[in-house]
Design an enzyme around this catalytic site. Structure first.
Site, PDB file in Angstrom:
ATOM      1  N   GLY A  29       0.812  -1.223   0.000  1.00 11.98           N
ATOM      2  CA  GLY A  29       0.000   0.000   0.000  1.00 11.98           C
ATOM      3  C   GLY A  29       0.838   1.263   0.000  1.00 11.98           C
ATOM      4  O   GLY A  29       2.035   1.243   0.351  1.00 11.98           O
ATOM      5  N   ASN A  30       0.259   2.334  -0.425  1.00 12.24           N
ATOM      6  CA  ASN A  30       0.928   3.634  -0.367  1.00 12.24           C
ATOM      7  C   ASN A  30      -0.088   4.763  -0.369  1.00 12.24           C
ATOM      8  O   ASN A  30      -1.226   4.595  -0.819  1.00 12.24           O
ATOM      9  CB  ASN A  30       1.959   3.814  -1.501  1.00 12.24           C
ATOM     10  CG  ASN A  30       1.611   2.999  -2.726  1.00 12.24           C
ATOM     11  OD1 ASN A  30       0.675   3.328  -3.434  1.00 12.24           O
ATOM     12  ND2 ASN A  30       2.335   1.905  -2.940  1.00 12.24           N
ATOM     13  N   THR A  45       8.877   3.577   0.428  1.00 10.60           N
ATOM     14  CA  THR A  45       8.768   2.211  -0.080  1.00 10.60           C
ATOM     15  C   THR A  45       9.264   1.204   0.958  1.00 10.60           C
ATOM     16  O   THR A  45      10.137   1.524   1.775  1.00 10.60           O
ATOM     17  CB  THR A  45       9.577   2.056  -1.397  1.00 10.60           C
ATOM     18  OG1 THR A  45       9.328   0.751  -1.926  1.00 10.60           O
ATOM     19  CG2 THR A  45      11.081   2.249  -1.200  1.00 10.60           C
ATOM     20  N   GLY A  46       8.641   0.037   0.927  1.00  7.93           N
ATOM     21  CA  GLY A  46       9.174  -1.091   1.681  1.00  7.93           C
ATOM     22  C   GLY A  46       9.071  -1.019   3.185  1.00  7.93           C
ATOM     23  O   GLY A  46       9.876  -1.650   3.886  1.00  7.93           O
ATOM     24  N   SER A  77       7.461   2.941  -4.432  1.00  6.88           N
ATOM     25  CA  SER A  77       7.768   2.447  -5.784  1.00  6.88           C
ATOM     26  C   SER A  77       6.626   2.748  -6.753  1.00  6.88           C
ATOM     27  O   SER A  77       6.795   2.635  -7.962  1.00  6.88           O
ATOM     28  CB  SER A  77       8.030   0.942  -5.729  1.00  6.88           C
ATOM     29  OG  SER A  77       6.886   0.288  -5.196  1.00  6.88           O
ATOM     30  N   GLU A  78       5.457   3.110  -6.210  1.00  9.32           N
ATOM     31  CA  GLU A  78       4.298   3.394  -7.073  1.00  9.32           C
ATOM     32  C   GLU A  78       4.068   4.897  -7.240  1.00  9.32           C
ATOM     33  O   GLU A  78       2.973   5.322  -7.608  1.00  9.32           O
ATOM     34  CB  GLU A  78       3.029   2.760  -6.474  1.00  9.32           C
ATOM     35  CG  GLU A  78       3.079   1.266  -6.327  1.00  9.32           C
ATOM     36  CD  GLU A  78       2.949   0.523  -7.657  1.00  9.32           C
ATOM     37  OE1 GLU A  78       3.078   1.175  -8.715  1.00  9.32           O
ATOM     38  OE2 GLU A  78       2.734  -0.683  -7.621  1.00  9.32           O
ATOM     39  N   HIS A  97      -3.565   3.881  -2.246  1.00  6.03           N
ATOM     40  CA  HIS A  97      -3.513   2.582  -2.935  1.00  6.03           C
ATOM     41  C   HIS A  97      -3.425   1.490  -1.878  1.00  6.03           C
ATOM     42  O   HIS A  97      -2.603   1.566  -0.962  1.00  6.03           O
ATOM     43  CB  HIS A  97      -2.294   2.518  -3.853  1.00  6.03           C
ATOM     44  CG  HIS A  97      -1.977   1.131  -4.326  1.00  6.03           C
ATOM     45  ND1 HIS A  97      -2.908   0.331  -4.965  1.00  6.03           N
ATOM     46  CD2 HIS A  97      -0.857   0.385  -4.236  1.00  6.03           C
ATOM     47  CE1 HIS A  97      -2.360  -0.834  -5.250  1.00  6.03           C
ATOM     48  NE2 HIS A  97      -1.119  -0.834  -4.810  1.00  6.03           N
ATOM     49  N   HIS A  99      -4.630  -3.016  -0.998  1.00  2.00           N
ATOM     50  CA  HIS A  99      -4.992  -4.326  -1.549  1.00  2.00           C
ATOM     51  C   HIS A  99      -6.097  -4.948  -0.687  1.00  2.00           C
ATOM     52  O   HIS A  99      -5.912  -6.031  -0.125  1.00  2.00           O
ATOM     53  CB  HIS A  99      -3.776  -5.271  -1.549  1.00  2.00           C
ATOM     54  CG  HIS A  99      -2.553  -4.730  -2.225  1.00  2.00           C
ATOM     55  ND1 HIS A  99      -1.276  -5.190  -1.963  1.00  2.00           N
ATOM     56  CD2 HIS A  99      -2.409  -3.763  -3.171  1.00  2.00           C
ATOM     57  CE1 HIS A  99      -0.401  -4.535  -2.710  1.00  2.00           C
ATOM     58  NE2 HIS A  99      -1.056  -3.658  -3.442  1.00  2.00           N
ATOM     59  N   HIS A 160      -4.189  -6.947  -8.824  1.00  3.62           N
ATOM     60  CA  HIS A 160      -3.291  -6.164  -7.970  1.00  3.62           C
ATOM     61  C   HIS A 160      -3.996  -5.554  -6.754  1.00  3.62           C
ATOM     62  O   HIS A 160      -3.686  -5.895  -5.621  1.00  3.62           O
ATOM     63  CB  HIS A 160      -2.625  -5.084  -8.842  1.00  3.62           C
ATOM     64  CG  HIS A 160      -1.609  -4.257  -8.135  1.00  3.62           C
ATOM     65  ND1 HIS A 160      -0.679  -3.495  -8.793  1.00  3.62           N
ATOM     66  CD2 HIS A 160      -1.362  -4.034  -6.821  1.00  3.62           C
ATOM     67  CE1 HIS A 160       0.077  -2.870  -7.932  1.00  3.62           C
ATOM     68  NE2 HIS A 160      -0.321  -3.172  -6.725  1.00  3.62           N
TER      69      HIS A 160
HETATM   70  P1  13P Z   1       5.674   0.613  -1.798  1.00  2.00           P
HETATM   71  O1  13P Z   1       6.029   0.133  -0.412  1.00  2.00           O
HETATM   72  O2  13P Z   1       6.896   0.797  -2.674  1.00  2.00           O
HETATM   73  O3  13P Z   1       4.815   1.831  -1.756  1.00  2.00           O
HETATM   74  O4  13P Z   1       4.865  -0.546  -2.525  1.00  2.00           O
HETATM   75  C1  13P Z   1       3.812  -1.199  -1.911  1.00  2.00           C
HETATM   76  C2  13P Z   1       2.814  -1.719  -2.891  1.00  2.00           C
HETATM   77  O5  13P Z   1       1.729  -2.053  -2.485  1.00  2.00           O
HETATM   78  C3  13P Z   1       3.123  -1.809  -4.325  1.00  2.00           C
HETATM   79  O6  13P Z   1       1.966  -2.078  -5.055  1.00  2.00           O
END
Ligand code: 13P
Length: 269
Positions: A29-30, A45-46, A77-78, A97, A99, A160
């Site tokens: 998520g982001n 990220t991460g 990363s998104e 974002h 899931h 996704h």
């Molecule tokens: P990030 O941690 O880079 O934001 O990525 C998480 C993610 O859900 C990518 O779809």
């Protein structure tokens, strides 16, 4: 105006909510927030978005380039996906974002959330289409999502997850909650023998209520990707949002959306 540190704290709070609600696992998520045309805050990220503190949050420019990030932290990363939303939707100030299990299951099964099953979902969300699959972190996802940005405030990402955006961080998050709630109801009612859909007349009355409330954002009550050949909205086009959108030069709303997009592209050059 709310100061930057407060906004960073709010991003951390929303991160906790999406994590605690099971809308993301591990480091998924982001979240991002627009400060002005050239500055945006985003999650790194991460890291687990459920355990962030304000110093985790990065600042980037409109191209996703780092303006400020503490040692050990890099922007999501998104970030390209978030930036595409801001570029093509100037009314948007926050992007989320995640899931969420049910919504993502629909995105994996290739079933868009287009059945009109309850008033709140029809009024708040309209339809939620599925953007074609793209490899995470590449331009493929922004490109796939772009087609839907002028018509919807929530999009499923094939195989996704889900993407929501709005005028405030809380509203963008609430939109994610609404998408997941709607997906859960649809899933359960399908298990129970299939939902009894609202009639076209009932849908149109709900659209009218939405118009009277003057609710912000993009919604099939006002504009629809598949508003063509006499069909009034996605809710009446049999889930056609997921199928290839066809050009229709007779549909005023489609023409207006295309013109808006092109003008914005010119302005952003
Ligand atoms: P990030 O941690 O880079 O934001 O990525 C998480 C993610 O859900 C990518 O779809």
């Amino acid at each position: 105006m709310v100061n930057e540190f407060e906004i960073k704290k709010q991003i951390c709070d929303i991160g906790k909510r999406i994590y605690n609600q099971g809308m993301v696992a591990a480091n998924d998520g982001n979240i991002s927030v627009k400060l002005n045309e050239h500055e945006f805050l985003c999650t790194p990220t991460g890291v687990s978005k459920g355990f962030m503190t304000p110093e985790y949050i990065c600042k980037v420019d409109e191209n996703g380039k780092v303006i400020q990030a503490n040692p050990g932290f890099k922007p999501s990363s998104e970030i390209k996906m978030h930036m595409r939303v801001y570029k093509e939707r100037p009314d948007v100030n926050s992007v989320v974002h995640a899931h969420p299990i049910y919504a993502t299951s629909f995105a994996i099964a290739g079933i868009p959330l287009t059945q009109p099953i309850m008033p709140e979902a029809v009024i708040a969300l309209g339809c939620v289409p599925i953007a074609e699959y793209g490899t995470p972190s590449t331009e493929e996802i922004p490109d796939a999502v772009s087609k839907y940005l002028q018509y919807f405030d929530a999009v499923l990402l094939a195989n996704h997850g889900a993407l929501t955006y709005s005028d405030t961080l809380l509203n963008a998050y609430h939109k994610m909650e609404s998408v997941e709630f709607y997906a859960k109801l649809l899933f359960n009612s399908r298990l129970l023998g299939g939902p009894k859909e609202l009639s076209e007349e009932q849908v149109q009355r709900l659209y009218e209520i939405r118009r009277q409330f003057g609710l912000k954002g993009k919604h099939p009550a006002n504009i629809c990707l598949n508003n063509k050949n006499g069909e009034k909205s996605c809710h009446n086009c049999g889930g056609g949002c997921h199928s290839e959108a066809k050009e229709n030069t007779n549909a005023d709303s489609d023409v207006i959306a295309e013109i808006t997009k092109r003008v914005l592209e010119q302005l952003n050059k």
